[in-house]
Scaffold this motif. Structure first.
Motif, PDB file in Angstrom:
ATOM      1  N   ILE A 280       0.866  -1.188  -0.101  1.00  0.00           N
ATOM      2  CA  ILE A 280       0.124   0.002   0.064  1.00  0.00           C
ATOM      3  C   ILE A 280       1.033   1.178  -0.022  1.00  0.00           C
ATOM      4  CG2 ILE A 280      -1.612   1.413   1.428  1.00  0.00           C
ATOM      5  CD1 ILE A 280      -2.864  -1.394   2.427  1.00  0.00           C
ATOM      6  N   PHE A 281       1.967   1.208   0.936  1.00  0.00           N
ATOM      7  CA  PHE A 281       2.713   2.231   0.941  1.00  0.00           C
ATOM      8  C   PHE A 281       3.842   2.425  -0.359  1.00  0.00           C
ATOM      9  CE2 PHE A 281       1.146   1.966   5.272  1.00  0.00           C
ATOM     10  CZ  PHE A 281       0.411   3.155   5.511  1.00  0.00           C
ATOM     11  N   GLU A 282       4.311   1.250  -0.682  1.00  0.00           N
ATOM     12  CA  GLU A 282       5.150   1.304  -1.504  1.00  0.00           C
ATOM     13  C   GLU A 282       4.868   1.916  -2.980  1.00  0.00           C
ATOM     14  OE1 GLU A 282       8.569   0.374  -3.756  1.00  0.00           O
ATOM     15  OE2 GLU A 282       8.360   0.223  -1.555  1.00  0.00           O
ATOM     16  N   ALA A 283       3.577   1.738  -3.261  1.00  0.00           N
ATOM     17  CA  ALA A 283       2.956   2.458  -4.400  1.00  0.00           C
ATOM     18  C   ALA A 283       3.142   3.928  -4.284  1.00  0.00           C
ATOM     19  CB  ALA A 283       1.464   2.028  -4.347  1.00  0.00           C
ATOM     20  N   GLY A 284       3.341   4.529  -3.128  1.00  0.00           N
ATOM     21  CA  GLY A 284       3.404   5.771  -3.075  1.00  0.00           C
ATOM     22  C   GLY A 284       4.882   6.642  -2.928  1.00  0.00           C
ATOM     23  N   PHE A 285       5.789   5.453  -2.554  1.00  0.00           N
ATOM     24  CA  PHE A 285       7.057   6.070  -2.240  1.00  0.00           C
ATOM     25  C   PHE A 285       7.839   6.687  -3.593  1.00  0.00           C
ATOM     26  CE2 PHE A 285       7.707   2.570   1.206  1.00  0.00           C
ATOM     27  CZ  PHE A 285       7.009   3.671   2.141  1.00  0.00           C
ATOM     28  N   HIS A 286       8.434   7.836  -3.332  1.00  0.00           N
ATOM     29  CA  HIS A 286       9.292   8.165  -4.342  1.00  0.00           C
ATOM     30  C   HIS A 286      10.420   7.398  -4.940  1.00  0.00           C
ATOM     31  CE1 HIS A 286      11.021  11.452  -6.909  1.00  0.00           C
ATOM     32  NE2 HIS A 286       9.898  12.227  -6.492  1.00  0.00           N
ATOM     33  N   ASP A 287      10.812   7.718  -6.292  1.00  0.00           N
ATOM     34  CA  ASP A 287      11.941   6.975  -6.626  1.00  0.00           C
ATOM     35  C   ASP A 287      13.088   7.220  -6.270  1.00  0.00           C
ATOM     36  OD1 ASP A 287      10.097   5.565  -8.364  1.00  0.00           O
ATOM     37  OD2 ASP A 287      10.361   6.836 -10.011  1.00  0.00           O
TER      38      ASP A 287
ATOM     39  N   ILE B 276       0.463   6.988   8.471  1.00  0.00           N
ATOM     40  CA  ILE B 276      -0.026   5.771   8.140  1.00  0.00           C
ATOM     41  C   ILE B 276      -1.666   5.789   8.021  1.00  0.00           C
ATOM     42  CG2 ILE B 276      -0.094   3.359   9.373  1.00  0.00           C
ATOM     43  CD1 ILE B 276       2.212   3.723  10.475  1.00  0.00           C
ATOM     44  N   SER B 277      -2.246   6.232   9.049  1.00  0.00           N
ATOM     45  CA  SER B 277      -3.756   6.421   8.866  1.00  0.00           C
ATOM     46  C   SER B 277      -4.105   7.219   7.554  1.00  0.00           C
ATOM     47  CB  SER B 277      -4.430   7.249  10.286  1.00  0.00           C
ATOM     48  OG  SER B 277      -3.852   8.617  10.326  1.00  0.00           O
ATOM     49  N   ARG B 278      -3.356   7.897   6.796  1.00  0.00           N
ATOM     50  CA  ARG B 278      -3.781   8.389   5.576  1.00  0.00           C
ATOM     51  C   ARG B 278      -4.244   7.351   4.612  1.00  0.00           C
ATOM     52  NH1 ARG B 278      -2.272  13.994   4.611  1.00  0.00           N
ATOM     53  NH2 ARG B 278      -1.099  14.614   6.596  1.00  0.00           N
ATOM     54  N   ARG B 279      -3.470   6.161   4.727  1.00  0.00           N
ATOM     55  CA  ARG B 279      -3.996   5.152   3.644  1.00  0.00           C
ATOM     56  C   ARG B 279      -4.666   3.932   4.533  1.00  0.00           C
ATOM     57  NH1 ARG B 279      -1.344   5.748  -1.220  1.00  0.00           N
ATOM     58  NH2 ARG B 279      -3.531   4.811  -1.422  1.00  0.00           N
ATOM     59  N   ILE B 280      -4.590   3.978   5.920  1.00  0.00           N
ATOM     60  CA  ILE B 280      -5.196   2.816   6.402  1.00  0.00           C
ATOM     61  C   ILE B 280      -6.356   3.152   7.353  1.00  0.00           C
ATOM     62  CG2 ILE B 280      -4.672   0.704   8.171  1.00  0.00           C
ATOM     63  CD1 ILE B 280      -2.051   0.586   7.060  1.00  0.00           C
TER      64      ILE B 280
ATOM     65  N   SER C 265      10.120  -1.967  11.309  1.00  0.00           N
ATOM     66  CA  SER C 265      10.871  -0.615  11.511  1.00  0.00           C
ATOM     67  C   SER C 265      11.535  -0.062  10.159  1.00  0.00           C
ATOM     68  CB  SER C 265      11.984  -0.759  12.533  1.00  0.00           C
ATOM     69  OG  SER C 265      11.374  -1.116  13.935  1.00  0.00           O
ATOM     70  N   PRO C 266      11.975  -0.902   9.089  1.00  0.00           N
ATOM     71  CA  PRO C 266      12.438  -0.154   8.165  1.00  0.00           C
ATOM     72  C   PRO C 266      11.409   0.637   7.016  1.00  0.00           C
ATOM     73  CG  PRO C 266      13.773  -2.110   8.296  1.00  0.00           C
ATOM     74  CD  PRO C 266      12.691  -2.121   9.519  1.00  0.00           C
ATOM     75  N   LEU C 267      10.244  -0.112   7.427  1.00  0.00           N
ATOM     76  CA  LEU C 267       8.969   0.276   6.470  1.00  0.00           C
ATOM     77  C   LEU C 267       8.467   1.552   7.145  1.00  0.00           C
ATOM     78  CD1 LEU C 267       6.709   0.048   4.517  1.00  0.00           C
ATOM     79  CD2 LEU C 267       5.474  -1.539   5.974  1.00  0.00           C
ATOM     80  N   TYR C 268       8.519   1.714   8.641  1.00  0.00           N
ATOM     81  CA  TYR C 268       7.941   2.633   9.252  1.00  0.00           C
ATOM     82  C   TYR C 268       8.828   3.931   8.829  1.00  0.00           C
ATOM     83  CZ  TYR C 268       4.929  -0.060  12.423  1.00  0.00           C
ATOM     84  OH  TYR C 268       3.980  -1.069  12.800  1.00  0.00           O
TER      85      TYR C 268
END
Length: 437
Positions: free
Chosen positions: A132-139, A189-193, A230-233
């Motif tokens: 879910i968050f990977e889709a919005g991470f910057h390159d 996190i709550s912006r997407r979940i 933790s790395p994802l956070y």
């Protein structure tokens, strides 16, 4: 159906789940996900989480249970218990065991070691929410992301440095992992979940206590280093800087490109560096983070700079005299691999030569693979001489010989015995299986 076939089918379903979540998040950038918690305790997700935890190995947590012990007692029993506790919404994370890890430049870094069961649950959570968050991470970020790695980061930076760059700003955060504010992280996190049960579980992973010499202290700020999630956070939180940097047009206004690998960042400069540093500090303050001014510095390309184990420097080519960007292993990285090999290759080690070789080979392969795309020929030659000398002295000591063994054990004999040769066509670089999405 065989266990192997069952495992493959389970992994296929997990990958399909991740792909579905990723595509949905990518296509609808403002969508919030309301039904995620039930995916965490799916049996195929928990089994895949266990596979990843087992592959990563790791020490026991506060309960003293090692991975081998759980394997002996029965993985199925553990998975069923975790599934039931999660389904009943009764799962509680244990405090993490605090361990101080020495840093190469001095001092220590606190590492929180969770129990094996907690690591399985956190990995299952990561499997579900990462797409879910990977889709919005910057390159511009590369660390701890599926199908992205340090090699890609180094190649992108070298390419960027050729576009009229004169230097970089090396960014260092002060105690980044232990200073992330829970409130602001949960807000991101709550912006997407929107799944309340999932958010409650996430909050638990943040507030889990730390056990230090028997005393448990509740975590009120920061995320425990060593946790699978933790790395994802970290990426979720720092993605705010990535996105704001580009949204505010700093690439054009300040002539600066941002490259980030987890909490390490460099700003490639084409104009003045002081406004660039000021803009980054402003964004960091917005997130309640502190830039370490003692370790953050402005560096000219001709002086060289280090980033995630790579040294970048601009100098003239010895063949055509034109300026080129060279990448090579840092001196610290070269010393670190030698120190590790020294530890593994004591001359008095009571092991057979084939065991000696089996111990050092994967360590050398890992290091060489990390740097094989760089200008590392000199570093590889030095490492080869070091390995050969250690092996030769070990063989001489083992046979109670005298001297350094140059005549008795020339290089060709060492290679014939199976010692690794870091040379073109002689060392194989197996492709790592793609992880995640």
């Amino acid at each position: 159906m065989s266990d192997c076939q069952t495992a493959r089918n389970g992994l296929s379903k997990v990958r399909q789940l991740q792909r579905t979540l990723y595509c949905k998040s990518k296509q609808e950038k403002e969508i919030r996900f309301y039904s995620l918690y039930d995916k965490v305790y799916r049996k195929d997700v928990l089994l895949e989480a266990w596979r990843q935890v087992k592959a990563n190995k790791g020490a026991p947590g506060i309960d003293g249970k090692a991975i081998e012990e759980i394997t002996t007692q029965g993985v199925e029993e553990m998975i069923n218990r975790l599934q039931q506790q999660l389904r009943d919404r009764k799962y509680q994370f244990s405090a993490v065991r605090l361990v101080e890890i020495p840093k190469p430049q001095g001092g220590t870094r606190p590492l929180g070691i969770a129990t094996v069961e907690d690591r399985v649950v956190q990995t299952a959570m990561k499997i579900v929410i990462e797409p879910i968050f990977e889709a919005g991470f910057h390159d511009c970020s590369y660390g701890y992301r599926p199908k992205r790695n340090a090699m890609q980061a180094s190649v992108a930076i070298r390419k960027d440095l050729y576009y009229h760059a004169w230097g970089v700003v090396e960014i260092d955060f002060k105690a980044y992992f232990t200073s992330i504010p829970h409130g602001k992280l949960l807000e991101q996190i709550s912006r997407r979940i929107a799944d309340k049960s999932m958010l409650k579980l996430i909050k638990q992973t943040l507030e889990v206590g730390v056990s230090d010499k028997g005393n448990v202290v509740k975590t009120e700020i920061g995320v425990p280093q060593g946790s699978p999630i933790s790395p994802l956070y970290s990426n979720i939180y720092l993605n705010v800087i990535d996105q704001e940097w580009h949204k505010r047009g700093y690439l054009e206004k300040l002539g600066t490109t941002l490259h980030r690998y987890c909490d390490d960042a460099v700003l490639v400069c084409r104009k003045e560096a002081i406004p660039v540093l000021g803009a980054f500090i402003e964004l960091a303050k917005w997130l309640e983070l502190t830039v370490n001014r003692d370790k953050t510095r402005i560096t000219k390309l001709r002086d060289g700079f280090n980033f995630i184990g790579f040294n970048f420097i601009k100098r003239k080519s010895p063949t055509n005299g034109k300026s080129r960007i060279y990448i090579s292993p840092t001196k610290k990285s070269q010393q670190a691999i030698r120190n590790k090999l020294k530890y593994l290759t004591s001359r008095r080690a009571p092991i057979k030569p084939e065991e000696f070789i089996a111990e050092v080979k994967p360590v050398i392969m890992g290091w060489v693979n990390y740097y094989r795309h760089t200008n590392a020929s000199d570093a590889f030659r030095r490492l080869q001489r070091f390995i050969n000398t250690r092996f030769r002295r070990y063989l001489t000591q083992r046979t109670k010989g005298r001297g350094f063994g140059w005549k008795k054990y020339p290089n060709r004999k060492l290679y014939a015995m199976g010692m690794i040769y870091i040379g073109s066509g002689m060392i194989k670089y197996p492709e790592r299986p793609a992880q995640g999405l």
